[in-house]
Each structure stands twice: as C-alpha cells, then as structure tokens.
Design an enzyme around this catalytic site. Structure first.
Site, short mmCIF file in Angstrom:
data_model
loop_
_atom_site.label_atom_id
_atom_site.label_comp_id
_atom_site.label_asym_id
_atom_site.label_seq_id
_atom_site.Cartn_x
_atom_site.Cartn_y
_atom_site.Cartn_z
N ASP A 28 0.33 -7.70 1.59
CA ASP A 28 0.71 -6.29 1.63
C ASP A 28 2.22 -6.12 1.66
O ASP A 28 2.75 -5.28 2.39
CB ASP A 28 0.08 -5.59 2.85
CG ASP A 28 0.04 -4.07 2.68
OD1 ASP A 28 0.31 -3.60 1.56
OD2 ASP A 28 -0.24 -3.37 3.67
N SER B 75 4.70 2.79 7.95
CA SER B 75 4.35 1.57 7.20
C SER B 75 5.51 1.14 6.32
O SER B 75 6.09 1.95 5.60
CB SER B 75 3.12 1.82 6.33
OG SER B 75 1.97 1.96 7.11
N HIS C 239 0.82 -1.22 0.00
CA HIS C 239 0.00 0.00 0.00
C HIS C 239 0.85 1.27 0.00
O HIS C 239 0.35 2.35 -0.32
CB HIS C 239 -0.99 0.00 1.18
CG HIS C 239 -0.37 0.29 2.51
ND1 HIS C 239 -0.05 -0.70 3.42
CD2 HIS C 239 -0.04 1.45 3.12
CE1 HIS C 239 0.45 -0.17 4.51
NE2 HIS C 239 0.47 1.15 4.35
#
Length: 466
Positions: free
Chosen positions: A149, A223, A119
C-alpha cells in the site's frame, strides 16, 4: 400568703436538688481537641516530585517543527460510473461522475518526491498536492505497490522543498513516543502524539502485512501521512485504523519505514518492487501445532516445504526445520518473517538461525527473486518449467501453482480449473513469465477486466473473464 411563699421555696429547693443529682450521676465532661495548623509529613512517600513523568520529559516541539512542513495534502479525482437512466440505456450510454478523494503524503527529497498510500491515489484521473504553505502542484505517479500500500509521487516545484529523512524502523521499541502528522483537511498539517503499541501487526489474516501499531490518533484523510519519532525522523507511513465506525477508536497502523524505503528505492530503480525470498513455506508454531509436530518450541517458523533452486535449498534448509531468528530479528510470528524479508532484495544474504533435531544451527542464505505472483480470484502463479509446458505441448505460459482458497471449489467444479493448468494469454497478450502477468494486471486501465486464456488437461484453450 405564707402558704404561697412556702410552696415557692419548696419548688426552688426541689429543682436545685434535681439539678445537682443530674450533674453528679449523669452528665460527663466533654473533651475538647485542639489541633495545630501546620504541615504534616505524608505517611506514604513517592518519587513523583523528584522524577518527572515520561510525558513531561519528552519535548514534541522539535519533531513537530521538523515534520509539519514536509507533510502534504493529496487530492485525487476519480471517475465513477453512475446509475443509468432509461434514456441512457436506450442510447447505450454509461453516465460517469467525478469523485473526490483526499489523503496525506510525505516529502522525502528536496526535488519533490512524495510517498503516500496506494489507496489514496488509486484510480486517479487528476492528482494534485498542496504543501503546508498552501501552494498547489499537479502530481505525477512514479510507481505503486498494492501489496504494501505504498505509492511514489513527484511534483515539480521551483524551489527546494523541506523533506523528512528515513529512520530505522527495526530499532523502534514498544512504548516509544511517536507523532502522527497528516494534512487531512487541506488547512495545515496536524499533529497527534502516542506510543508504539505493538510491532509486526497483520490485519489481513493472510500473513501479508507487518504494521507498526500506535495509539496516536489517526483518522480518515491522514492516510499517507508521517509517523515520526521524537527526533522528527520517519519511522512509518500511516495507513489504516481499526474501527467499526470509520473513526479513530484507539488503534492506528503504519507501514514501517524500512519497508516503505525499500519499495521507493525499487520503484525508482526498477519500476516495480523486487522481493527477495528464502524459498520456503510453512507456518508459525503455537502450542497446538507444537504438540501436533511433537516439538518442544511454541515460537518460530516451521518449515513444511523447501522450493527447488531456492536460496534455502542451496543453503541446506530442510522440511521440519524451525527458524528462530533471521539476522538479529527474532521470529515469533509470520509477520516478523514477512516484515523483515520485505526490506530485502534478491541476492541479499541473511543469517538464519534454526533448530533441527533439538540442535541449534546457523547458516547464510542468499535470497532469490520471487517466481510467484498472486492473481486475484485464481491463486498463486509460478514460472513454468520446460516439463510443465511440454506436458501441454506449449512453448510459453505460466503455471497455476495453488488455487485461491476462497474460490477453490468454484474454480474446480464449475470452471474446471486446477493446479498445474497453464495460463497462456491475458487480454490477448502472450505470457512468458510472471513479470508479464504483473505488468498487465498492474498497468491496465481502471475497471478494465482481465480476459485469461487457460489451457486445461485436454490441451484445450478456454477463456475466462475476471
């Protein structure tokens, strides 16, 4: 004069008698307490001074020094569609604008391979990476896996880069100290500390995740950063936080390093992820399901169906078996099963411990390659057998095995799509296997729609736009 002196003498005498009576009958001695100023032994003894706390015993500096230079800042420029003006509509134009996204990444090899979240780089038009020494490089996407992911990037530096080594995430214990390292602001890497709060967490609700949960502070921009143990070895890729505000409130989640490592290896070797499966379906036992199934266990995976030609079928597993353990991993919830199998490949052999009719048995199962693909809004697709295709007089196509639960009613009643229908083309490309589906879906351009051709029960080909 004599009268005056007599009056004074009488007054003095009366006062003396009254004072003596008060002292005798009313006033008591007031005790005086004297304390010595010296140390006293406490009544309750503790071992606090003899044993340092866990925090004081743990040295985070070694792990931080090993990790901070391996974590990078990732900058992603995407193009998004803006609101058209009246002039745009008149001339058929669609305005676009650049949008900047940022995240973190972890260098995993001296020649510049970097792991991050899918993402973080999704939809990128321009992608750059800034190292902890402020050097910036253009980055190339080697491959991605949306399900886990995870994405793999590559930069070309003129020097060997510091990198992080993978640790065994299966050996991580709840309560173990960890560090979360990220570079969210393109300054230098930041470090936060916490403990492992839980393992095998699923946030999706559809049994498709298996995260390490920690209370180390992680915020947006972190992230893709590293979750490391006190040795500085990689045990996870920080991916998500649990928050209603978008800010950290005490829980963060990381993809276990064993899963991330498997994804990276498959991308480098095959270009996509090769998942090994048992070939079973079912559900996790609870008190209610155990009562409904009339079994005495409340933990384990209940097998409700075994696929033909699967490793489970060949090994003799049957409907009604309860899987308790795979290799040395105890199965108490579906994410335990999913998480462990996500680290395995087709043809790997796992030892399955299960119960049948109250007896515990073990068997070796050779994992097979998944023949299913989940197509968003449609459902589960599987490779079609000859008899499936002959039913519609077709020579190619994949079968719709299970409709998406959220769209099942609409698909059946409004579009007339049912289980068993055959998908023959996607975006005018013939489909022979689910690998063809995966390649088209995952390699299409950003915002490119999917035009799906489906053959219905009447043998008629109809097209749908997703």
């Amino acid at each position: 004069m004599k009268k005056l002196l007599s009056l004074v003498l009488v007054s003095v005498l009366g006062g003396a008698i009254a004072l003596g009576s008060y002292k005798t009958f009313f006033e008591k001695d007031i005790p005086v307490y004297i304390t010595e100023n010296k140390d006293t032994t406490p009544l309750v003894k503790t071992n606090y001074n003899s044993n340092l706390s866990a925090l004081e015993q743990t040295d985070f500096t070694i792990a931080a020094e090993k990790t901070i230079h391996t974590v990078v800042h990732v900058k992603n420029v995407t193009m998004s569609t803006g609101n058209p003006t009246l002039a745009d509509l008149m001339y058929g134009r669609m305005p676009t604008r650049k949008q900047l996204g940022t995240g973190s990444g972890v260098i995993i090899s001296p020649d510049g391979y970097i792991i991050t979240n899918n993402h973080v780089i999704e939809g990128s038009e321009q992608l750059s990476v800034t190292l902890n020494n402020n050097k910036t490089y253009n980055a190339e996407i080697i491959g991605t896996d949306a399900k886990t992911d995870i994405a793999l990037l590559k930069i070309n530096a003129n020097e060997e880069l510091p990198y992080t080594t993978f640790a065994d995430s299966d050996s991580v214990k709840i309560g173990e100290w960890v560090l979360a390292v990220g570079n969210p602001f393109n300054l230098t890497s930041t470090v936060t500390a916490g403990i492992v709060s839980a393992k095998s967490r699923d946030l999706s609700g559809n049994n498709s995740q298996s995260f390490i949960q920690t209370d180390a502070a992680v915020n947006p921009g972190n992230s893709g950063g590293a979750l490391v143990n006190t040795n500085g070895d990689l045990i996870g890729i920080n991916t998500a936080i649990s928050s209603q505000t978008g800010s950290y409130i005490g829980y963060s989640f990381a993809v276990p390093s064993n899963i991330a490592k498997k994804v990276v290896q498959d991308i480098m070797e095959f270009g996509n992820v090769q998942n090994g499966i048992l070939g079973i379906s079912g559900g996790i036992l609870t008190s209610k399901t155990a009562d409904d199934l009339n079994v005495r266990f409340t933990e384990g995976f209940y097998v409700s169906q075994v696929e033909d030609d699967s490793g489970a079928k060949n090994a003799g597993l049957k409907e009604g078996d309860i899987i308790k353990k795979i290799d040395n991993v105890k199965i108490t919830k579906f994410s335990d099963l999913f998480g462990y199998l996500s680290t395995k490949s087709p043809k790997d052999v796992v030892n399955v411990t299960y119960t049948r009719d109250g007896n515990t048995k073990t068997v070796d199962v050779t994992l097979t390659k998944s023949n299913a693909y989940v197509l968003e809004q449609i459902g589960v697709l599987r490779n079609a057998k000859k008899e499936d295709l002959q039913k519609f007089k077709l020579s190619y196509g994949v079968k719709i095995s299970d409709l998406d639960r959220n769209n099942e009613r609409t698909l059946k009643q409004y579009y007339g799509i049912n289980e068993g229908h055959i998908i023959t083309k996607i975006n005018n490309v013939k489909i022979n296997t689910i690998e063809d589906v995966r390649a088209i879906v995952e390699n299409r351009a950003v915002n490119e729609p999917l035009i799906i051709e489906i053959v219905n029960n009447k043998g008629e080909a109809e097209r749908y736009r997703l």
